[in-house]
Design a protein around this motif. Structure first.
Motif, short mmCIF file in Angstrom:
data_model
loop_
_atom_site.label_atom_id
_atom_site.label_comp_id
_atom_site.label_asym_id
_atom_site.label_seq_id
_atom_site.Cartn_x
_atom_site.Cartn_y
_atom_site.Cartn_z
N GLN A 67 22.98 -36.46 -29.58
CA GLN A 67 22.99 -36.46 -31.06
C GLN A 67 21.58 -36.19 -31.60
OE1 GLN A 67 25.43 -36.53 -33.10
NE2 GLN A 67 24.53 -37.08 -35.07
N VAL A 78 20.79 -32.54 -31.02
CA VAL A 78 21.54 -31.67 -31.92
C VAL A 78 20.96 -31.77 -33.33
CG1 VAL A 78 23.80 -31.32 -33.01
CG2 VAL A 78 23.64 -31.66 -30.52
N MET A 79 20.55 -32.96 -33.71
CA MET A 79 19.91 -33.11 -35.03
C MET A 79 18.63 -32.30 -35.10
SD MET A 79 21.57 -34.81 -37.33
CE MET A 79 20.40 -35.46 -38.54
N GLY A 83 18.38 -29.44 -33.76
CA GLY A 83 18.74 -28.04 -33.82
C GLY A 83 19.19 -27.43 -32.51
N ARG A 84 19.31 -28.24 -31.47
CA ARG A 84 19.69 -27.68 -30.17
C ARG A 84 21.20 -27.37 -30.13
NH1 ARG A 84 17.25 -30.50 -24.76
NH2 ARG A 84 18.40 -29.33 -23.14
N ILE A 136 24.94 -27.12 -28.48
CA ILE A 136 25.71 -28.00 -27.59
C ILE A 136 26.01 -27.34 -26.24
CG2 ILE A 136 26.78 -29.39 -29.39
CD1 ILE A 136 29.28 -27.60 -29.14
N TYR A 158 26.13 -30.44 -23.81
CA TYR A 158 27.19 -31.42 -24.03
C TYR A 158 28.52 -30.83 -23.62
CZ TYR A 158 30.06 -34.79 -26.69
OH TYR A 158 30.98 -35.73 -27.07
N LEU A 210 29.84 -32.69 -32.52
CA LEU A 210 30.22 -31.33 -32.92
C LEU A 210 30.05 -31.13 -34.43
CD1 LEU A 210 33.33 -30.40 -30.76
CD2 LEU A 210 30.90 -30.37 -30.20
N THR A 213 27.94 -32.67 -36.30
CA THR A 213 26.49 -32.56 -36.54
C THR A 213 26.00 -31.15 -36.22
OG1 THR A 213 26.22 -34.89 -35.98
CG2 THR A 213 24.24 -33.52 -35.95
N ARG A 214 26.47 -30.62 -35.12
CA ARG A 214 26.06 -29.27 -34.75
C ARG A 214 26.46 -28.27 -35.84
NH1 ARG A 214 22.48 -25.86 -33.11
NH2 ARG A 214 23.29 -23.98 -32.11
N MET A 235 26.87 -28.88 -38.96
CA MET A 235 25.98 -29.12 -40.10
C MET A 235 24.63 -28.44 -39.89
SD MET A 235 24.59 -32.79 -41.55
CE MET A 235 23.52 -33.08 -40.12
N LYS A 236 24.08 -28.63 -38.69
CA LYS A 236 22.77 -28.04 -38.42
C LYS A 236 22.84 -26.51 -38.43
CE LYS A 236 19.60 -30.04 -37.77
NZ LYS A 236 18.67 -30.64 -38.75
N LEU A 291 26.88 -38.26 -42.48
CA LEU A 291 26.22 -36.94 -42.44
C LEU A 291 26.30 -36.26 -43.80
CD1 LEU A 291 27.60 -35.57 -39.01
CD2 LEU A 291 25.32 -36.54 -39.46
#
Lengths: 236, 236, 236, 236, 236, 236
Positions: free
Chosen positions: A203, A206-207, A209-210, A212, A216, B103, B105-106, B108-109, B130
């Motif tokens: 998480q 990912v926050m 910017g990576r 998944i 993951y 997912l 979050t991803r 969103m980013k 979020l």
């Protein structure tokens, strides 16, 4: 329950636990369609103590029945062990209450860890203000006598389509409630703590910017290296 | 999508949009029985990018499948265009998750405008915190593998009994979500802005004690005169 | 309605009222599956004024119909007496709105005590901010014309599987809504006040650690003595 | 009803009628989820005469109520015009009977054309042996007093989610029941006879191995030529 | 499909096949809530050829659309291979037809092995008289255009909550329909024939008064000896 | 059960029994939503012997479990007393079988009077051909292990929302199944025989063209005189 296990379960989510159970072939341990009356409480963790309702027959369910101290609903409320979770099989029928504010308060005062029904509670606004986690389908003001008759204490039941055996470990969070078979609670708890560490790492990544992909699940070697570093850095 | 259209849609309600669609003979564009996880966000507006689930077959849905970077769920999350709304056809089945916190979050980013499923999300308390609008039926902690298999990306689907074609304009507010066919989005948006001005005027009048008869709809000439004056006075 | 009765009903819960009705043989007076849009308002109390919907036929439900001042929905909103509760029989169908923000505002301004539908409201976020109690099943943005046609004013109806006769006393709290037959409203209100006093006493006792056995119901003589003392001490 | 119209409707299917209604923009005239108790009777055709049920309140629905000759259920059975179809709005609730064998027999003897409920009949095996078409959702042995109170005669109602106005033309076949608005019954009947001729022709052609492409609908000129010849040859 | 496999599957029941699939970990291959229109036909056996419906949007589903020879419903009916089973994903929605008599007749004439929908058929009485097995939820007279839009041919779908991939082997009997993954059809068929022999032996024994204990399953050595003898005697 | 009572109950309908129970204040004794597999058998009459299912947990429900002679499902089938009715609480879930052809045959051979489940049977076509009355919701080919675990024998249960206590008298006819509390079975049977005589008289009168007013119920003195004469003439 092992106190360490309890502590572990206080810090993981029902979602993570469902996945751990799924890996062991258990697909139906989530109590469907119940929600917390107060989503701001800590996790609910305890061993299941059950109450089974059957459909009410009018002549056996007059207002007088509660004068009987052996009435299973009242008896169960007084006998449920401290630390346990009180699980009610209401046959998913929320047309009448499974319990109300006074009984839930009594459970709280007796040290019970929480209460779940696949029906509904009455006095739900009051229950929502108590410090005991409670989960139901929806509010139900009518007395249980209208629809439900308490018939059995601490037998295996269904709750929200999940199988619940007395002694199973029940965990609730702001999302819902999951039932862990007693014999695998320690293992599941340990695995869930590990999974939670990884999910927290993911998480965070990912926050930042990576993607998944490769992360993951961590199919990229780099993901595993980064996670190891993150654990060390974060003491987890 | 036309940026002006997007801006217009940010300021109107799903209720108003449903009426504008109704006038054009479209009765089933509202996604039934979904709700926002966070009702305090601005409107969600974007073009539909879809993911279709089918019922899960056990041998095809082990925990290992996510190691495949081409798994449609993961692939879709990485490929959904920024600004789009990610719409999942979960066959209205909320027994298992359509997606979870990582997912979402991803998405969103990556700049995705929002996410909708007619099933449920896991990690729903996290998702609710979020800054991306998310809509579902109810929380669902079990992994999607239990019930759902992602099978198709960006094909026409149903979501909450509404037809959704890729590229349709999806709008969500604190009430729910509506789907506008792509070719009429500009017109609908313009009309909805006009309707909103009138409804704001009416609401103000009604708050001042005026009857709805002759005002809503404005069958009285005076209502139309007053509205014209109100528009001028309020610059709308 | 007797003003004393109204005052009494402002201070009791729907759960208590359901039990009082149950004692008189009435089991189905609770409106099933509706919830308040704003759970922080005082109780809703008033006499039922009803609107009945039937399924919409397309040719009779174009957007033009609201130009008719005699349209039952609009007429009912203007004619519902101040102090009454506006009860809509929407056949438990929430696919389209039973009413929206402007009509509910008009009811509020006209002094109507509250509004209930077993369907859904549109503009539900706005309605939730008004000072009039409103109860529904779930939000529904589509115009009522899509699914519902208003056909009858102030006839006996069903709402959430409860029978509702015009003039019945309708009470709502943060839990839900109950319907009291007109002829027994005074008695039920008086009994509910008594029951509430006892329940408040019991709740206090239970919070102090007392068992429910012998107390709730008060089969122990001591419980009755304690309650009498409590009433005196608390002026109830 | 025009006797010619009645005769035409005796020879067409509810499926064909639904399509004819669809062409005129009416999508919801089919009574959902009812079936004939005896699928071997001729079509049921007649004008709707309605009975509306509301949820039963216990004190108003004792076994004594039928002693009242003005009880709406009994009154309606004696007053429904010969040739009419008796349509009951049971709120789609089949937990108790809408009517039983004796009342249906009385309707039959009085010359009523048929009976439909979106609830259930009791004595369903007996009703299935009568020469009057009857449609319901499923058998329901409990007396209507348990769940239903007859409240209105010959008002507009809903039945199986279809709108039914008194005087609408109701047609049932071995598949189900459709409701035709009174003012368009003649036109719909005439069109349905035409459509039936074409469908019979198509069915015959398809049975002989012909493709549906170009034939159904008859986009090929040859299809239209063949149909004209078939009509002449078959006197239709 | 292997002709031997097909022949084997013609002689076993869906119940037996479900158990064989269960042994391999597949729990959801039975199409829920469909029934044969004619329960007296031989088994339906064939490879799945699928049609996917999505919710209908009014402007795309006028009566004119069938003039397009490429309309997926019509195209699929003409292209479904002889010997295949035509499986329709109607999202379990039987409010409108999935297909009608003419299309089913065309499929029959083209040599298609059967048709299944989790919605409903129109012209169901006619279809029930055809020599092609057909399964649905319940009759539905309205044209599919009201609720369904055919959108995809021969993609993986859900039908009655079962996963169906093109080429899967679909088997129907008088009870219902089961879906066998293509790659295990031969094995499952062979095992089911063996199981059927054993079940026939058991049924015969039970009819003669023998207890099921030790016999079913054959935990007693004697049961296995008797079965071996029975097989020899009966040539199975 | 009193043999005379049994004989009486063989000759009355579930509808009549429901009314007799209703007169005594029992409204929910009808098992909702079950139907006979063979509607042409005589009434089913016997004392309830119950089996309770809970939701299946995968690790406890492998195919191996039936090797255990103490498995509650198998044990119950061998121990249910001749003359009893085998009642299964399947939580109204028909996604998997409550029992199959072999077990039902065994019950029949053991002299059991009938079998009821609020779930479904597998091998339903075979069961329909047996001479034992069987009632279920709908066919269900999957093995019970998929969804159900047998957990308790002969405890109070719910079946189709009706309360069922071991020893209650269960009666089924071509319509459905009703549960009579054991202690009132004799009285109910006697009253039902009387009611049946009257209903047969009424039915005969109505078939001859008589109005139901004054006859049903017999508020006219003449109706009572005629009934007395009819009884004498018909020896009832």
């Amino acid at each position: 329950m092992n106190p360490t296990t309890k502590q572990k379960l206080m810090g993981v989510s029902t979602a993570t636990l469902c996945t751990a159970l799924f890996k062991r072939g258990l697909h139906h341990q989530y109590i469907q369609d119940v929600r917390p009356l107060n989503a701001n409480l800590p996790n609910m963790v305890g061993e299941a103590y059950t109450l089974r309702y059957m459909p009410a027959r009018e002549d056996l369910n007059t207002i007088e029945v509660f004068k009987n101290r052996e009435h299973p609903q009242r008896k169960a409320v007084e006998e449920c062990p401290p630390g346990a979770v009180f699980v009610i099989d209401s046959r998913k029928d929320a047309r009448a209450a499974s319990a109300g504010g006074i009984l839930v308060t009594r459970l709280m005062k007796r040290g019970v860890a929480g209460i779940v029904t696949d029906g509904g509670f009455r006095d739900s606004p009051e229950i929502a203000r108590l410090a005991i986690p409670a989960y139901h389908q929806r509010p139900a003001a009518p007395t249980n006598l209208t629809v439900h008759q308490a018939i059995d204490i601490n037998v295996p039941v269904g709750c929200g389509d999940a199988p619940v055996f007395p002694g199973d470990v029940v965990v609730g969070d702001a999302e819902g409630v999951v039932v862990i078979p007693a014999h695998m609670a320690d293992d599941i708890a340990t695995e869930a703590v590990e999974m939670t560490a990884f999910e927290d790492f993911v998480q965070e990544q990912v926050m930042q910017g990576r993607s998944i992909l490769g992360l993951y699940p961590p199919t990229d070697e780099q993901s595993r290296i980064d996670f190891a570093a993150w654990r060390k850095a974060n003491g987890r």
